[in-house]
Write a protein that holds these residues in place. Structure first.
Motif, PDB file in Angstrom:
ATOM      1  N   SER A 643      43.030  31.236   5.241  1.00 44.76           N
ATOM      2  CA  SER A 643      42.916  32.032   3.996  1.00 44.76           C
ATOM      3  C   SER A 643      41.519  31.889   3.559  1.00 44.76           C
ATOM      4  N   ALA A 644      41.019  33.033   3.339  1.00 39.19           N
ATOM      5  CA  ALA A 644      39.221  33.253   3.095  1.00 39.19           C
ATOM      6  C   ALA A 644      39.434  33.737   1.697  1.00 39.19           C
ATOM      7  N   VAL A 645      38.403  33.113   0.937  1.00 33.73           N
ATOM      8  CA  VAL A 645      38.217  33.528  -0.457  1.00 33.73           C
ATOM      9  C   VAL A 645      36.710  33.501  -0.784  1.00 33.73           C
ATOM     10  N   THR A 646      36.237  34.192  -1.839  1.00 30.32           N
ATOM     11  CA  THR A 646      34.740  34.136  -2.241  1.00 30.32           C
ATOM     12  C   THR A 646      34.637  32.784  -3.124  1.00 30.32           C
ATOM     13  N   GLN A 647      33.585  32.225  -3.223  1.00 29.42           N
ATOM     14  CA  GLN A 647      33.476  30.934  -3.799  1.00 29.42           C
ATOM     15  C   GLN A 647      33.545  31.527  -5.453  1.00 29.42           C
ATOM     16  N   GLN A 648      33.077  32.872  -5.721  1.00 28.88           N
ATOM     17  CA  GLN A 648      33.087  33.184  -6.955  1.00 28.88           C
ATOM     18  C   GLN A 648      34.327  33.594  -7.839  1.00 28.88           C
ATOM     19  N   LEU A 649      35.205  33.856  -6.700  1.00 28.48           N
ATOM     20  CA  LEU A 649      36.734  33.733  -7.264  1.00 28.48           C
ATOM     21  C   LEU A 649      37.413  32.521  -7.614  1.00 28.48           C
TER      22      LEU A 649
END
Length: 794
Positions: A643-649
């Motif tokens: 599961s990948a996500v931006t650090q900003q999110l």
């Protein structure tokens, strides 16, 4: 007595506007102070009540890493008198779910195999939904924190991803889950029906983890129990443990900050109010000096004249304090309901507003106003009837005034200055007390506005300072959700082949045990990196991050607890193995309240040579703007395993709650002080205009227009307010955050990481200048309405 009442009513009638403004000031002081006290008292009370009503746990133990036998541990605690122990609750971890077609991967889920309710301890309080023995088949109970952050309601369906399959469950209950349901949490316990758990999760690759809760009859005795427990284990407990302080901390932090701010600014407003009371009484005595002299010559004593002023401001404060106390109940309720919504069981929070306590606050404020009025009214004792009738002031004051006039006249010899600026400067030097008040008031208002903007901007722009909060600064975070279908080599080959990738590191977490002399061992989170902490963006306050197998960096509160500094040796147990490591750095982190440490993967490999990290990957890109499409590509390519996500999110998910809670109180306080600035400067300027009415009459008679005179006075206020605004910028950016240190230090921060937008900060500070100019300009309106002849006569 009749004479005193007559004089008092006369003073109130003659100065309607000034007295009305005084009522507003005292009202606002009361409102802020009463609201802040109610917030602070209720914050602890509401948490303690929710914790008591749920028979809340003092400690949560999690096991399942084959270090301790969970059944044996549970049985030992079950046998201890004075300790209530829950049953072992099996759970599995998931890191992804989909709601309304949107995949959410920034919440770490504990999928619980729910035992029948009510639990002996750590009970679930239902906020919405029907309380039942367990969730009906096909449904789940979720915590209020998840329901709020993801806007999930009763009846909504959630799709969960195991990496091997997906399944849907419907929300049948929203519950207050004390240990894992607080603000800023990235964890959530999902309470499942046993049948659903066995069908969807028990067949997953891997084994169950276990969770159990402990509640002590006397929490202070828990160290004695743990001493006996470690004797039973023949060593320290080496798995994860959550303490009561951790459970409570993040429920309380926001309201502690709000309460601190409102108390500090409420006291500031009260001090300003008292200063204005003193200023008003002094001005009233000077203005009515001749009248007081006549009254004293007719037989009224100094004490009776003093009582006249005390009675006047006593009546005004009574009119102000009572509605201030009443309205504070509604304001405090609004703020508390916003900041403690996660503990809302049913349709309301149990907010306790002690009437006797509010009466005590009202009496204290009333007493302070009376004492201030009595102190300043003593000046009336010095009025000598003969001098008052002859000079309209004391003889010494008359001499001082003549000297001041002669000295101030020298100001007009500065012919290089425009006449309007000369008059403005003269108004500053001639009314020193009011000038100081204008500077103080605008500096406080400016400081409040600047601090509010800076703190909100700091949370909104958290990505810029994430390392200073203890987080990494990577662009993309990838969590492995299914180790069985994940191949680390294939994943790294994909990264190496992608030209967008700059570098990456792998992060794992262990529970570390640090023996502590004369205290129980510290159970902390240890971050293990395969790669470089520096490349991932982690920073230290002092020293550096570890780079070799005999080094460790420790959190601020760990350093304080163990009294360790850079170069010292710490003993730490990892996977049951003892290590002696050199402290290379100390860092601050709000996550885990700085009760954590950092080591490299080489430390683990000392005893476990085959160890490799494959839990979380932190990826930096050459161009951060492509982070979103890069995340989409990762999720598409490795859909079954990561599961990948931006650090900003991730950061926004945690800190957007802070912004939402702080906006209301900071906005209220800022608006109140803007109004107060305008009101007080109007009042003070009005007094000064009346005192100098004859001078302004002369100016008009020799040809100056009313507009020129008004602008001249306003220029003086402009100069003072600019000085105050500049001072306020310094106070708001430097001093107020410094004052907050006593609160944030307990949460693992020595310094509050601020993101300062200088144009916005400077711009907002000058709102106080605008308020001051507006108040000053309106106060001089009387000059335009009055003829020169009447002004001179007055």
């Amino acid at each position: 007595m009749y004479a005193i009442i007559t004089l008092c009513s006369s003073y109130i009638r003659k100065r309607k506007i000034q007295n009305g403004l005084m009522v507003v000031l005292i009202f606002l002081s009361t409102l802020l102070l009463a609201t802040s006290v109610t917030i602070l008292t209720n914050t602890n009370n509401i948490f303690e009540k929710a914790h008591h009503d749920s028979s809340g746990a003092h400690q949560i133990l999690t096991m399942g890493n084959n270090i301790h036998n969970p059944i044996a541990v549970n049985e030992w605690w079950q046998e201890q008198p004075g300790v209530t122990t829950s049953s072992l609750i099996p759970y599995r971890n998931l890191s992804r779910f989909t709601f309304n077609g949107k995949e959410i991967s920034n919440i770490y889920l504990f999928m619980m195999n729910t035992p029948n309710t009510p639990f002996m301890i750590d009970q679930l309080l239902f906020s919405e939904g029907e309380k039942q023995l367990s969730p009906p088949k096909g449904t789940i109970w979720i915590p209020t924190s998840l329901a709020s952050s993801a806007t999930i309601s009763l009846g909504d369906a959630i799709e969960f991803h195991t990496g091997e399959s997906t399944f849907n469950l419907t929300v049948s209950g929203i519950v207050v889950d004390m240990p894992y349901g607080g603000p800023f949490t990235t964890n959530a316990r999902i309470w499942m029906n046993n049948t659903d758990y066995q069908q969807h999760l028990a067949t997953m690759t891997g084994s169950d983890q276990y969770m159990m809760a402990l509640r002590f009859n006397d929490y202070q005795q828990n160290t004695n129990y743990w001493g006996d427990f470690e004797k039973y284990l023949q060593g320290p407990y080496l798995e994860s443990k959550m303490e009561y302080e951790e459970i409570a901390s993040f429920y309380l932090i926001i309201n502690k900050i709000i309460g601190f701010i409102m108390i500090a600014f409420g006291i500031a407003m009260l001090l300003i109010s008292l200063f204005v009371i003193g200023f008003s009484i002094s001005d009233a005595i000077l203005t009515n000096y001749r009248t007081i002299g006549v009254i004293k010559s007719l037989g009224l004593s100094s004490r009776e004249i003093s009582i006249t002023y005390v009675l006047q401001f006593g009546l005004l404060s009574a009119v102000a304090i009572i509605p201030g106390i009443i309205i504070s109940k509604f304001l405090s309720r609004r703020i508390i309901e916003s900041s403690l919504s996660y503990m809302k069981a049913g349709n309301h929070l149990t907010i306790h507003q002690d009437t006797l306590f509010n009466i005590l606050i009202a009496l204290i404020l009333f007493g302070i106003v009376l004492l201030t009025a009595y102190f300043y009214s003593h000046k009336a004792r010095n009025v000598e009837p003969v001098q008052a009738i002859k000079y309209g002031m004391s003889e010494s004051a008359n001499s001082k005034m003549n000297r001041r006039r002669n000295s101030s006249n020298r100001l007009f010899r500065l012919r290089s200055l425009p006449i309007q600026l000369q008059i403005g400067l003269k108004s500053i030097t001639k009314n020193i007390k009011s000038s100081i008040l204008v500077i103080a008031l605008t500096s406080i208002t400016s400081a409040i506005l600047v601090f509010s903007v800076v703190i909100l901007n700091s949370f909104i722009s958290i990505k810029e300072t994430s390392p200073s909060w203890g987080y990494d600064a990577s662009h993309v975070v990838v969590t492995v959700s299914n180790k069985e279908t994940f191949t680390k080599q294939q994943f790294e080959d994909f990264l190496m082949a992608d030209e967008r990738v700059k570098d990456h590191a792998w992060l794992d977490q262990f529970t570390g045990i640090l023996p502590n002399d004369s205290h129980p061992p510290l159970n902390i989170n240890v971050n293990v990196i395969e790669g470089s902490f520096d490349a991932a963006g982690y920073v230290t306050m002092s020293g550096r991050n570890p780079i070799s197998k005999n080094e460790i960096a420790i959190g601020l509160n760990i350093a304080r607890a163990l009294n360790k500094n850079i170069g010292d040796i710490v003993e730490v147990y990892l996977e049951g193995k003892q290590h002696f490591l050199i402290v290379t750095g100390i860092y601050q982190s709000i996550a885990n309240m700085s009760n954590s440490a950092r080591i490299t993967a080489e430390v683990i490999k000392v005893y476990n040579t085959t160890y490799t990290t494959s839990e979380v990957s932190m990826i930096n890109l050459l161009d951060e703007t492509v982070a979103t499409p890069f995340v989409e590509d990762l999720n598409t390519h490795f859909k079954s395993s990561v599961s990948a996500v931006t650090q900003q999110l991730l950061l926004d998910a945690v800190f957007k709650e802070v912004v939402a809670v702080l906006v209301i109180p900071l906005s209220i306080v800022g608006i109140l002080f803007i109004i107060v600035t305008c009101i007080i400067i109007f009042s003070v300027s009005r007094i000064n205009v009346r005192k100098e009415s004859s001078t302004y009459g002369i100016y008009k008679s020799i040809g100056m227009t009313s507009t020129n005179i008004r602008w001249s006075i306003t220029i003086g206020i402009l100069i003072l307010s600019i000085m105050g605004a500049l001072a306020g910028i310094f106070i708001g950016i430097k001093l107020i955050p410094l004052a907050l240190q006593s609160i944030i230090l307990d949460y693992g921060l020595l310094e509050l990481p601020l993101v300062i937008n200088w144009p916005t900060s400077i711009g907002i500070s000058f709102v106080s200048v605008i308020a001051a100019i507006f108040g000053g300009w309106i106060s001089t309106k009387i000059i335009a309405k009055t003829s020169p002849r009447i002004l001179i006569v007055e």
